[in-house]
Scaffold this motif. Structure first.
Motif, short mmCIF file in Angstrom:
data_model
loop_
_atom_site.label_atom_id
_atom_site.label_comp_id
_atom_site.label_asym_id
_atom_site.label_seq_id
_atom_site.Cartn_x
_atom_site.Cartn_y
_atom_site.Cartn_z
N LEU A 74 0.85 -1.35 0.16
CA LEU A 74 0.00 -0.08 -0.08
C LEU A 74 0.81 1.26 -0.03
CD1 LEU A 74 -2.89 -0.84 2.49
CD2 LEU A 74 -2.87 -1.37 0.10
N LYS A 75 1.90 1.20 0.79
CA LYS A 75 2.73 2.41 0.91
C LYS A 75 3.35 2.81 -0.38
CE LYS A 75 6.06 4.41 4.12
NZ LYS A 75 7.13 4.09 5.39
N SER A 76 3.94 1.56 -1.02
CA SER A 76 4.52 1.77 -2.28
C SER A 76 3.65 2.24 -3.59
CB SER A 76 5.06 0.20 -2.73
OG SER A 76 5.78 0.56 -3.91
N PHE A 77 2.62 1.74 -3.42
CA PHE A 77 1.56 2.27 -4.48
C PHE A 77 1.27 3.66 -4.16
CE2 PHE A 77 -2.69 3.08 -5.77
CZ PHE A 77 -2.62 3.05 -7.10
N THR A 78 0.94 3.97 -2.87
CA THR A 78 0.59 5.51 -2.70
C THR A 78 1.60 6.46 -2.96
OG1 THR A 78 -0.83 4.51 -0.85
CG2 THR A 78 -0.27 6.91 -0.84
N ARG A 79 3.04 6.21 -2.80
CA ARG A 79 3.99 6.91 -3.05
C ARG A 79 4.18 7.01 -4.55
NH1 ARG A 79 7.72 3.89 -0.72
NH2 ARG A 79 7.66 5.24 1.34
N GLU A 80 3.98 6.06 -5.37
CA GLU A 80 3.93 5.88 -6.86
C GLU A 80 2.77 6.90 -7.38
OE1 GLU A 80 4.95 5.79 -10.87
OE2 GLU A 80 5.88 5.32 -9.13
#
Length: 507
Positions: free
Chosen positions: A7-13
């Motif tokens: 979730l964190k990786s996608f949110t950052r992208e």
């Protein structure tokens, strides 16, 4: 469920994609993965049954984007996408958000609250990863306890066709979120998990009904609860057989923890929000700072409550959580709020009229209760921020033991459980109605006497009759569940009256 790292990786992208759009003044990305696993109880003595049905489940993975346009920062749009965590889905959601944008004069941007570096480390519940086998085992423990208690029933409670029905469920609710907006320096994450178990035992041959429930934040507490709630529900049903059906009238009553929790849930909590005050629909309209309950009663919402089942470190707007005091010594001192409604009420030109003459000169409604919740209380990607509680705790100063509550009533009714509670004449009136169902008794001479038949009386009252001038208040808050509520309740019993009870005809 997706991991926090995903979730964190996608949110950052997703945030990087939105940051490159020159027509956006500000933006927000909210990601959530939620799961509600339900082991449904279904056991009948006279009809073949499975005892435990196949698992039911509600899954929700997705994200939501909200954007404000540079040409007018009050022009805001939102769109969400289920399941597809790709760059193309972010661009598609952005297109839909742009096309859905409308000018909202109350929109004041996204929160810019800094992340508290003293934020407590996440207390990860083992329920976050508990497998179906453990949930099923707990459900079977409930049934085993119920059937064992029924097998030990006295001889005068035995019939050829007892009509035993055991229903209810053992549920685990878990969620993980990640959020970022253009005012934040980093992606913020949180996760929570809790269980909710309830069981109802009906013995048709005895016209009896008993219930029990539990809520908690660990697999161990789920196992402990499962071993006793089935047994307790059957024992209560056996004790409530051949219940009396009193005529309608006004009675002094003791309202147990479950009725108090239900009345709070359906009648009070919705009135303790900045949104309800802005809409002038609160039952406490124009009474901020004034006495709205007995001076012995205080009410707060606490996402870090030590005995609480629900633990949250940040809201669904990325704001660090903390305790919100709502009622202190009977006076209304605070409201649940989200970021949008805080601004909307503080800038309302009719604010003074809506809050009342007792409101403090310096107003502060911190947005500590902005959650995007779905059915059962899990956090959802496709919901809008609203104001909701977590662990709602009512404390009573000078409280007494339950036996003393019954003695105070003298002659009346002990109400152990209610259902079908809803407002009548609108929320602002504070009037409500509900049916007394199970776990209830007639009080005679200050003592519990004969049981009350289930569903034979209906309460018609106002919240003021319950909370403003109680005869006595219980000493200890106890956990109580309300079906479908996003909050967990920890409340005492209260003696009140006289309250009107209407007769429900036997069918």
């Amino acid at each position: 469920m997706r991991s926090l790292a995903e979730l964190k990786s996608f949110t950052r992208e997703a945030a990087r994609i939105l940051a490159r759009e020159s027509d956006l003044a500000s933006y927000e990305v909210y990601c959530a993965t939620a799961e509600h696993r339900i082991a449904r109880l279904n056991c009948t003595s006279d009809i073949p049954s499975r005892g435990l049905e196949e698992f039911k489940s509600l899954h929700a993975d997705g994200f939501q984007v909200r954007v404000a346009m540079r040409r007018d920062p009050h022009e805001v749009g939102a769109a969400f996408e289920a399941g597809d965590f790709t760059a193309d889905s972010v661009r598609g959601a952005l297109r839909r958000a742009r096309s859905a944008a409308v000018v909202d004069p109350h929109f004041n941007g996204f929160p810019a609250v800094p992340l508290d570096r003293k934020l407590a480390p996440s207390e990860k519940s083992d329920l976050a990863r508990v497998e179906d086998g453990a949930i099923a085992a707990a459900a079977w423990d409930v049934l085993d306890g119920a059937l064992a208690a029924f097998a030990r029933r006295p001889a005068n409670r035995r019939t050829e066709h007892p009509g035993l029905i055991i229903g209810g469920d053992v549920s685990v609710i878990r969620d993980r979120i990640a959020i970022f907006n253009s005012n934040f320096a980093e992606v913020r994450t949180d996760e929570s998990a809790h269980f909710n178990a309830s069981v109802t035992s009906i013995i048709e041959s005895l016209d009896a009904k008993g219930t029990a429930g539990a809520i908690g934040d660990s697999a161990a507490s789920m196992r402990r609860a499962a071993r006793v709630i089935g047994r307790d529900a059957v024992r209560r049903a056996l004790a409530l057989s051949d219940g009396a059906r009193p005529a309608a009238g006004k009675f002094r009553v003791v309202l147990g923890p479950q009725p108090i929790a239900e009345i709070l849930n359906y009648m009070v909590m919705g009135s303790l929000t900045t949104g309800s005050f802005h809409a002038a629909s609160s039952a406490y309209h124009a009474r901020l700072g004034a006495a709205v309950m007995d001076s012995r009663l205080s009410l707060a919402d606490d996402p870090a409550f030590g005995a609480g089942a629900i633990r949250r470190r940040i809201t669904c707007e990325g704001i660090p959580t903390r305790r919100v005091e709502l009622i202190r010594d009977g006076k209304l001192v605070g409201l649940l709020s989200n970021f949008y409604d805080t601004h909307r009420l503080l800038t309302d030109e009719h604010r003074a009229e809506k809050l009342g003459a007792s409101a403090p000169a310096k107003l502060d409604f911190p947005p500590l209760s902005g959650y995007r919740l779905g059915e059962g209380g899990g956090r959802r990607f496709d919901a809008s921020p609203g104001s909701a509680g977590t662990n709602v705790v009512m404390r009573a100063r000078g409280g007494v033991a339950d036996r003393e509550l019954v003695r105070t009533v003298g002659d009346g009714i002990y109400v152990g459980r209610i259902w079908y509670t809803y407002p009548i004449n609108g929320q602002r009136a504070g009037d409500f109605t509900c049916t007394v169902t199970g776990d209830s008794y007639i009080i005679r001479g200050g003592k519990i006497a004969e049981p009350l038949a289930p569903n034979c009386l209906r309460i018609n009252a106002n919240i003021a009759q319950v909370f403003e001038h109680p005869l006595a208040v219980g000493a200890r808050p106890r956990p109580a569940t309300v079906w479908g509520s996003p909050e967990a309740y920890y409340v005492p019993a209260i003696a009140a009256g006289p309250i009107a009870l209407a007769e429900v005809a036997a069918t």
